[in-house]
Design a protein around this motif. Structure first.
Motif, PDB file in Angstrom:
ATOM      1  N   ARG A  82       1.107  -1.200   0.212  1.00  0.00           N
ATOM      2  CA  ARG A  82      -0.081  -0.032  -0.367  1.00  0.00           C
ATOM      3  C   ARG A  82       0.797   1.607   0.034  1.00  0.00           C
ATOM      4  O   ARG A  82       2.062   1.317  -0.269  1.00  0.00           O
ATOM      5  N   ASN A  83      -0.142   2.197  -0.193  1.00  0.00           N
ATOM      6  CA  ASN A  83       1.007   3.741   0.770  1.00  0.00           C
ATOM      7  C   ASN A  83       1.637   3.852  -0.933  1.00  0.00           C
ATOM      8  O   ASN A  83       2.618   4.044  -0.326  1.00  0.00           O
ATOM      9  N   GLN A  84       1.581   3.220  -2.273  1.00  0.00           N
ATOM     10  CA  GLN A  84       2.721   4.155  -3.267  1.00  0.00           C
ATOM     11  C   GLN A  84       2.201   4.809  -3.936  1.00  0.00           C
ATOM     12  O   GLN A  84       1.141   5.388  -4.030  1.00  0.00           O
ATOM     13  N   GLU A 140       1.338  10.836  -8.493  1.00  0.00           N
ATOM     14  CA  GLU A 140       0.064  10.367  -7.600  1.00  0.00           C
ATOM     15  C   GLU A 140       0.255   9.861  -6.420  1.00  0.00           C
ATOM     16  O   GLU A 140       0.900   8.753  -6.662  1.00  0.00           O
ATOM     17  N   SER A 141      -0.515   9.625  -5.286  1.00  0.00           N
ATOM     18  CA  SER A 141      -0.341   9.135  -4.043  1.00  0.00           C
ATOM     19  C   SER A 141      -1.740   8.045  -3.851  1.00  0.00           C
ATOM     20  O   SER A 141      -2.775   7.705  -4.642  1.00  0.00           O
ATOM     21  N   ASP A 142      -1.922   7.659  -2.843  1.00  0.00           N
ATOM     22  CA  ASP A 142      -2.969   6.766  -2.210  1.00  0.00           C
ATOM     23  C   ASP A 142      -2.948   5.208  -3.254  1.00  0.00           C
ATOM     24  O   ASP A 142      -4.237   5.135  -3.952  1.00  0.00           O
ATOM     25  N   LEU A 143      -2.015   4.936  -3.461  1.00  0.00           N
ATOM     26  CA  LEU A 143      -2.079   3.890  -4.727  1.00  0.00           C
ATOM     27  C   LEU A 143      -1.818   2.756  -4.108  1.00  0.00           C
ATOM     28  O   LEU A 143      -1.083   2.535  -3.107  1.00  0.00           O
ATOM     29  N   ILE A 172     -12.577  -2.984 -11.780  1.00  0.00           N
ATOM     30  CA  ILE A 172     -11.837  -2.067 -10.938  1.00  0.00           C
ATOM     31  C   ILE A 172     -11.371  -0.820 -12.009  1.00  0.00           C
ATOM     32  O   ILE A 172     -10.344  -1.612 -13.224  1.00  0.00           O
ATOM     33  N   ASN A 173     -10.459   0.501 -11.558  1.00  0.00           N
ATOM     34  CA  ASN A 173      -9.935   0.842 -12.419  1.00  0.00           C
ATOM     35  C   ASN A 173      -8.671   0.679 -11.896  1.00  0.00           C
ATOM     36  O   ASN A 173      -7.753   0.580 -11.014  1.00  0.00           O
ATOM     37  N   ILE A 174      -7.721  -0.035 -13.402  1.00  0.00           N
ATOM     38  CA  ILE A 174      -6.165  -0.161 -13.423  1.00  0.00           C
ATOM     39  C   ILE A 174      -5.352   1.236 -13.164  1.00  0.00           C
ATOM     40  O   ILE A 174      -5.502   1.339 -14.639  1.00  0.00           O
ATOM     41  N   ASN A 213      -5.960   2.217  -6.789  1.00  0.00           N
ATOM     42  CA  ASN A 213      -6.258   2.866  -6.024  1.00  0.00           C
ATOM     43  C   ASN A 213      -6.183   2.313  -4.362  1.00  0.00           C
ATOM     44  O   ASN A 213      -7.054   0.424  -4.263  1.00  0.00           O
ATOM     45  N   ASP A 214      -5.819   2.623  -3.390  1.00  0.00           N
ATOM     46  CA  ASP A 214      -5.859   1.936  -2.495  1.00  0.00           C
ATOM     47  C   ASP A 214      -7.223   1.501  -1.895  1.00  0.00           C
ATOM     48  O   ASP A 214      -7.201   0.488  -1.054  1.00  0.00           O
TER      49      ASP A 214
END
Ligand code: ASP
Ligand code: MG
Length: 442
Positions: free
Chosen positions: A292-294, A368-371, A398-400, A417-418
């Protein structure tokens, strides 16, 4: 090393087989976190509170190990040293931080050596700084393999003739004796480095789970332990999030083809995962992990069109700032990269900021965060028709955000997305990994 019971269970495992010769211990549960907070705490009250918690935990353990073992004075001395050191420093530098963090393993290893001496003869406590030489990159020091091998031969091997050595994970030392650390969760990496230096046949990691699971059971309750993995699959699982092993542990085991076992210290009979060179021939999916948190960094420059050397320039900047890149995807004028910001310390986050500032001098950088990075791990994933179709079909709503597939036969990674991370894992696990229940088969 959660409590006395955990220490006793680990000692029982060691005592069970005389072939177990070197034991590398990590800190007692929660201690490294508290020491980390101690380095960051500003208020005296908070520092005092943390010191008290660490002191009480270890003094209690020292008492519980029994007066005949006499662990108490040594533990007390270390705790006094920690206290006065913490009060003596102001703004903690990276080097001071490493020194403070090292108390976790120093304390636990001497407690454990005492517990173990009750069960077996010839237990020797070894200061890991005599063996595990590193560079001076504090917080994530790089082991110096040749020097480690030399010292293991000279200083460690002789001790093993009649004895059994207990030493500390996570800690290293520069040539001039400054304490370093290998990065959070580094104890099993230390153990792997010892196994490598001694050309050990087997490296056993005793932890709080019975092996490496098909995915995090917190996300999928019917996730199951994987009995056997090959080095590459296990390394991919470790790199992409299964927090059981430090990512560098397997890199080390692979170099000497050391078989690795992962088992549960509180329940050694529960089985576990064996990791070796053996590769199954059938294509399959073995596990799914998540990080997470990528952050996804997209670098855009028109200078890229039909140019050579542009990627080199980007990576040169990142390398100079010691920023590690996971996934890469490029188009004619864009390069997207993911950086693991989850496990990076504040120190390397600062380096990342510097790197981005420098990239911005010759390109546009979008962040971009929260990935979440989801990695599907298995065999022959890049040679099996239809596999990506099946995976992405199960994720159709799901959006990839980005996909990396093809570079490795062992992994297919994508970013979501996270908030979609857990659901992606559940859907893929259900499709490929959930074992039918007996009742359902009947
Ligand atoms: N004590 C260190 C940490 O918590 C190393 C380890 O446990 O592996 O990160
Ligand atoms: Mg650990």
């Amino acid at each position: 090393m959660r409590d006395l019971q955990a220490m006793q269970s680990c000692a029982g495992i060691v005592a069970d087989d005389p072939a177990r010769k070197v034991v590398i211990v990590s800190a007692t549960a929660g201690t490294t976190d508290q020491l980390t907070e101690l380095c960051e705490a500003h208020s005296l009250d908070r520092k005092e509170e943390l010191l008290k918690q660490i002191e009480i935990r270890h003094l209690e353990l020292a008492v519980q190990t029994g007066p005949e073992n006499n662990a108490y004075p040594g533990i007390k001395e270390m705790l006094i040293e920690l206290r006065s050191y913490v009060h003596g420093v102001n703004e903690v530098t990276a080097a001071e931080r490493d020194y403070i963090l090292s108390f976790g393993e120093r304390l636990s290893s001497s407690l454990f050596a005492n517990v173990l001496s009750k069960m077996v003869d010839g237990v020797v406590w070894l200061d890991v700084k005599d063996i595990l030489l590193t560079d001076d990159f504090h917080g994530k020091a790089e082991p110096q393999l040749e020097e480690i091998a030399n010292r293991a031969l000279k200083k460690l091997k002789p001790l093993l003739e009649n004895g059994l050595v207990v030493s500390q994970g996570f800690i290293g030392s520069t040539l001039d004796g400054k304490t370093t650390t290998l990065g959070r969760g580094g104890s099993d990496y230390s153990a792997a480095l010892f196994a490598e230096a001694l050309s050990a046949d087997i490296l056993e990691i005793w932890t709080d789970v019975a092996g490496i699971f098909s995915t995090d059971p917190g996300i999928v309750p019917d996730a199951h332990p994987i009995e056997e993995l090959n080095f590459n699959e296990a390394a991919e699982l470790a790199i992409y999030g299964a927090k059981v092993l430090h990512p560098a542990t397997l890199k080390t085991a692979i170099r000497k083809n050391t078989r690795v076992f992962v088992g549960k210290s509180m329940d050694p009979q529960a089985g576990g995962t064996w990791i070796s060179q053996k590769t199954g021939s059938a294509p399959n999916i073995r596990g799914i992990s998540i990080r997470r948190n990528q952050k996804l960094i997209t670098i855009h420059s028109l200078d890229m069109v039909h140019q050579f050397g542009f990627l080199a320039r980007i990576f040169e900047v990142l390398a100079r700032h010691k920023t590690s890149v996971d996934l890469v995807s490029t188009s004619e004028v864009n390069v997207s990269l993911t950086l693991d910001t989850g496990i990076q310390s504040n120190y390397s986050n600062r380096m990342l900021d510097n790197a981005i500032e420098e990239l911005r001098t010759f390109s546009t950088v979008h962040i971009e965060s929260d990935l979440s990075l989801v990695a599907v791990i298995g065999n022959k994933l890049n040679q099996t028709p239809g596999i990506s179709g099946k995976i992405f079909n199960s994720l159709r709503d799901i959006n990839i955000r980005m996909v990396c597939h093809g570079a490795s036969p062992h992994n297919l990674c994508f970013l979501v997305n996270d908030r979609d991370g857990d659901r992606s894992i559940r859907l893929i696990h259900k499709q490929f990994l959930t074992q039918p229940k007996k009742e359902e088969v009947l």
